[in-house]
Scaffold this active site. Sequence first.
Site, PDB file in Angstrom:
ATOM      1  N   LYS A 186      -7.264  21.715 -86.194  1.00 54.41           N
ATOM      2  CA  LYS A 186      -8.485  21.898 -86.829  1.00 54.41           C
ATOM      3  C   LYS A 186      -8.313  21.654 -88.524  1.00 54.41           C
ATOM      4  CE  LYS A 186     -11.332  25.053 -88.828  1.00 54.41           C
ATOM      5  NZ  LYS A 186     -12.005  23.915 -90.125  1.00 54.41           N
ATOM      6  N   GLU A 262       0.670  31.394 -92.400  1.00 55.28           N
ATOM      7  CA  GLU A 262       1.049  31.181 -93.901  1.00 55.28           C
ATOM      8  C   GLU A 262      -0.163  31.412 -94.890  1.00 55.28           C
ATOM      9  OE1 GLU A 262       2.118  27.237 -93.801  1.00 55.28           O
ATOM     10  OE2 GLU A 262       4.117  27.561 -94.453  1.00 55.28           O
ATOM     11  N   CYS A 298      -0.475  27.376-102.881  1.00 53.52           N
ATOM     12  CA  CYS A 298      -0.146  28.768-102.622  1.00 53.52           C
ATOM     13  C   CYS A 298       1.211  29.381-103.409  1.00 53.52           C
ATOM     14  CB  CYS A 298       0.389  28.687-101.183  1.00 53.52           C
ATOM     15  SG  CYS A 298       1.510  27.691-100.357  1.00 53.52           S
ATOM     16  N   GLU A 402      -5.086  36.715-105.904  1.00 52.65           N
ATOM     17  CA  GLU A 402      -4.768  35.268-105.993  1.00 52.65           C
ATOM     18  C   GLU A 402      -6.096  34.309-106.560  1.00 52.65           C
ATOM     19  OE1 GLU A 402      -4.788  32.950-102.168  1.00 52.65           O
ATOM     20  OE2 GLU A 402      -2.897  32.045-102.634  1.00 52.65           O
TER      21      GLU A 402
HETATM   22  P1  NAD Z   1      -9.546  29.530 -95.747  1.00 52.94           P
HETATM   23  O1  NAD Z   1      -8.534  30.809 -95.331  1.00 52.94           O
HETATM   24  O2  NAD Z   1     -10.728  29.835 -96.250  1.00 52.94           O
HETATM   25  O3  NAD Z   1      -9.542  28.547 -94.659  1.00 52.94           O
HETATM   26  C1  NAD Z   1      -8.189  28.003 -94.198  1.00 52.94           C
HETATM   27  C2  NAD Z   1      -8.839  27.599 -92.536  1.00 52.94           C
HETATM   28  O4  NAD Z   1      -9.238  28.683 -91.805  1.00 52.94           O
HETATM   29  C3  NAD Z   1      -9.850  26.563 -92.885  1.00 52.94           C
HETATM   30  O5  NAD Z   1      -9.832  25.345 -92.004  1.00 52.94           O
HETATM   31  C4  NAD Z   1     -11.116  27.331 -91.995  1.00 52.94           C
HETATM   32  O6  NAD Z   1     -12.015  26.299 -91.766  1.00 52.94           O
HETATM   33  C5  NAD Z   1     -10.303  28.125 -91.138  1.00 52.94           C
HETATM   34  N1  NAD Z   1     -11.126  29.553 -90.889  1.00 52.94           N
HETATM   35  C6  NAD Z   1     -12.014  29.950 -91.935  1.00 52.94           C
HETATM   36  N2  NAD Z   1     -12.413  31.088 -91.364  1.00 52.94           N
HETATM   37  C7  NAD Z   1     -11.947  31.257 -90.020  1.00 52.94           C
HETATM   38  C8  NAD Z   1     -12.145  31.954 -88.943  1.00 52.94           C
HETATM   39  N3  NAD Z   1     -12.661  33.339 -88.876  1.00 52.94           N
HETATM   40  N4  NAD Z   1     -11.494  32.035 -88.018  1.00 52.94           N
HETATM   41  C9  NAD Z   1     -10.422  30.898 -87.722  1.00 52.94           C
HETATM   42  N5  NAD Z   1     -10.364  29.951 -88.842  1.00 52.94           N
HETATM   43  C10 NAD Z   1     -11.131  30.143 -89.967  1.00 52.94           C
HETATM   44  O7  NAD Z   1      -8.372  29.021 -96.740  1.00 52.94           O
HETATM   45  P2  NAD Z   1      -8.489  27.949 -97.815  1.00 52.94           P
HETATM   46  O8  NAD Z   1      -9.371  28.242 -99.125  1.00 52.94           O
HETATM   47  O9  NAD Z   1      -8.835  26.530 -96.897  1.00 52.94           O
HETATM   48  O10 NAD Z   1      -7.156  27.721 -98.436  1.00 52.94           O
HETATM   49  C11 NAD Z   1      -6.571  28.448 -99.437  1.00 52.94           C
HETATM   50  C12 NAD Z   1      -5.706  29.337 -99.137  1.00 52.94           C
HETATM   51  O11 NAD Z   1      -4.648  28.911 -98.293  1.00 52.94           O
HETATM   52  C13 NAD Z   1      -5.059  30.297 -99.883  1.00 52.94           C
HETATM   53  O12 NAD Z   1      -5.059  31.666 -99.987  1.00 52.94           O
HETATM   54  C14 NAD Z   1      -3.515  29.576-100.078  1.00 52.94           C
HETATM   55  O13 NAD Z   1      -2.417  30.541-100.603  1.00 52.94           O
HETATM   56  C15 NAD Z   1      -3.286  29.546 -98.814  1.00 52.94           C
HETATM   57  N6  NAD Z   1      -2.262  28.658 -98.353  1.00 52.94           N
HETATM   58  C16 NAD Z   1      -1.054  29.325 -97.914  1.00 52.94           C
HETATM   59  C17 NAD Z   1       0.035  28.407 -97.880  1.00 52.94           C
HETATM   60  C18 NAD Z   1       1.511  29.066 -97.335  1.00 52.94           C
HETATM   61  O14 NAD Z   1       2.425  28.006 -97.051  1.00 52.94           O
HETATM   62  N7  NAD Z   1       1.639  30.307 -97.470  1.00 52.94           N
HETATM   63  C19 NAD Z   1      -0.088  26.939 -98.128  1.00 52.94           C
HETATM   64  C20 NAD Z   1      -1.242  26.503 -98.363  1.00 52.94           C
HETATM   65  C21 NAD Z   1      -2.399  27.170 -98.509  1.00 52.94           C
END
Ligand code: NAD
Length: 501
Positions: A186, A262, A298, A402
């Site tokens: 997804k 992650e 991240c 963050e």
């Molecule tokens: P997010 O958590 O809002 O969304 C990530 C994904 O989860 C999206 O596809 C979203 O549609 C889905 N999602 C949202 N709510 C959900 C739920 N209740 N159940 C299942 N799926 C759900 O994050 P974002 O804003 O897309 O990305 C930014 C975040 O990602 C930051 O916190 C960043 O640090 C983190 N990130 C971490 C890494 C790593 O390697 N640790 C890498 C990239 C990004």
Amino acid sequence: MTTINWHQCAKNIDLSIYDLIDGKQVKPNSDETIRKYAPRDGSLLYQLPVGAPAEVERAVACAKQAHKDKRWQGLPLHQRQAMLRKLADLIDTHQNTFALYECLDAGKPISRAAREVTIASNMLRETAESADKLFSAYIADEAYCAYHLRKPVGVVGAIIPWNYPLVIAALKIGPALIMGNSLVLKPSEYTSLSAAYLATLALEAGIPPGVLNIVHGIGQTVGAALAHHRDIDLLSFTGSSATGKQIQIAAGQSNMKRLLLECGGKSPYLVFDDCPKDLDMLAADIVGTMFQNQSQNCMANSRLLVQDSIKEALVPKVLEQTAKFIPQDPLDPNTNFGAMIHETHMNNVLSYIDSGTKEGATLIAGGKRVHVDTGNTDSGGFYIEPTLFDNVNPQQKIAQEEIFGPVLSILTFKTEQEAIELANNTIYGLAAYVATENMGRARRLSQDINAGSVMFISTSTPAACSQQLGKEGHRESGFGAEGGLLGLASYSLNTCVQQWT
Ligand code: NAD
């Protein structure tokens, strides 16, 4: 790169979004849609159906059948490797299209987006090549041997964010498929284009129907349905820590599926007064790592922890380097700093900047939304200046949370012990960067800093980060390794086989 008229290409590019289910491209099926606005100018880019649990049902059922009848895991490894290599080659062939999709969808500079396409294809190739290196055997004598048998986990769900859409898709697709699993991916609802295009290439690469499925939509529908699904055996999630916690609950409430999480970070960059002498190089590294992808990264080093004895020499250099990052139209090949992903996120970052001043830190650079001319009359792109705060108190919001935007907080320390305490003073444990030439100190800090990755800058700037070892977050940055051989282990089950003959 410079000879391509990206603005013209952007006018002609196909923005259709398809799911990929059982080897067929299908229009995402739901009446309700969300509006996706282009970060570079705020115009409506496309409308995305919110997605429906029924599509997740279909995709998971196809993936489960593909796993059961062994159409993929039953192939010899060299055939699976060949198909992943072909997919990587196809990604390279279509580099410009992918770069444009990433640029338009995520607001990242086109030159950076093009580099990320190469990172993604290389990642797929390296993962495919390393699959036969993950074995261990113990042979005691003629009559006894033992070994670890690696088996696919089954159906893998992958939920990914918007900051590196193609790279993170490749990070999940590579190990999941090479270890023989089938996959339902997804993409983020903010960046659907590159995954939709990847789906067409997966078919061309010969990956059998049902092995790689892609379902678009929002987190509350498609994401939640995957997280709660009883036939998903492993869920690999990259995103915020808040969503990661929701995923843990869903896994516990359903089938106790395996998880790879992650999540977020608030990484420190520590500079000791025994750092490399070339402070220009060091400042360029600090700023370049921090402002890459508009700090929507991240591993961004959003806290600069400086030993007080070197602060006066270093901070002006950091300011000088920061001035080189200027928000500009991401479609311009010379741009090094693009737009924020969406308006709400931009406003959220601005509210952090507001809190920084209100809580007593000193704003020394940036701090505002800026207008960027994109040649478009309705230009309302989501741009924020690279921002620096000095004299930040460790308990301030901007030092703790963050922000995921271009706000760098500068804090000072006197002793090594104080530096360690400051570095560990958040809920996260993703990455840390340390500038020191003292190898004893480096050894101690790699032990004492709570981070899944620690990078030491000792003599020169690291040219590239290696994916070969694999890495994972600590604390609320998540758990479970991705990348390298460790990552391959995460996407497989381990059976210890003992044989007496
Ligand atoms: P997010 O958590 O809002 O969304 C990530 C994904 O989860 C999206 O596809 C979203 O549609 C889905 N999602 C949202 N709510 C959900 C739920 N209740 N159940 C299942 N799926 C759900 O994050 P974002 O804003 O897309 O990305 C930014 C975040 O990602 C930051 O916190 C960043 O640090 C983190 N990130 C971490 C890494 C790593 O390697 N640790 C890498 C990239 C990004």
